[in-house]
Design a protein around this motif. Sequence first.
Motif: not given
Length: 216
Positions: A67-72
């Motif tokens: 989730v966080l990698l996609y958002a970054a």
Amino acid sequence: MKGIFITFEGPDGAGKTTQLQRLAKELQDMGHEILVTREPGGTAISDKIRSIILSPDNQEMVDQTEVLLYAASRAQHVHERILPALQESKIVLCDRFIDASVAYQACGLGVDIGLVKAINRFASSGLQATRTYLLDVPVEVSKERLLQRSQASAQAPLDRIEQKGFEYHNRVREGFHRIAEDEPSRVVVINAHRTEDEIAIDILADCKRLLEGLSK
């Protein structure tokens, strides 16, 4: 006319990239300035994150990391490329955006949907698409197309997301349909189990109506 943000979504193998490129050519022929881009990726930093997310070597990746990698990746992409292009009154055509995170991570993985939306609202500074084309095919068709594509190119094995099972991809497809039901004024569902020409005709016709409406 100010910039317009158009996204393409749908299951893997639905033909998003092909249809995006066809629409881009039509719009360029009509005299519009176009930015064609994709997610995850679209910038040097975002592409590096993409390689981490999609590598089959990273099967141990936990849901929170995904989730966080996609958002970054999205944050860098939005602020480095998409927003500047919109400020220059360009039409931005993007292969995937926040809907993909909702479908794949909230619906597919089971991460809290409110959390996924909040994280991506922050990452994108609240940017939303003007129009989204949801290219829809049954999971069986999606899986068959992905396998054919992989077999046709020994250099393009299925990525980490594409390798996931039928039930996961079925949840993703159902997630996309829920998004379309919730936002019918933005999301146009396109039957992608047809010829490329038939699909392209429908998308172009709707896009022309959209542009005419926005220019009034």
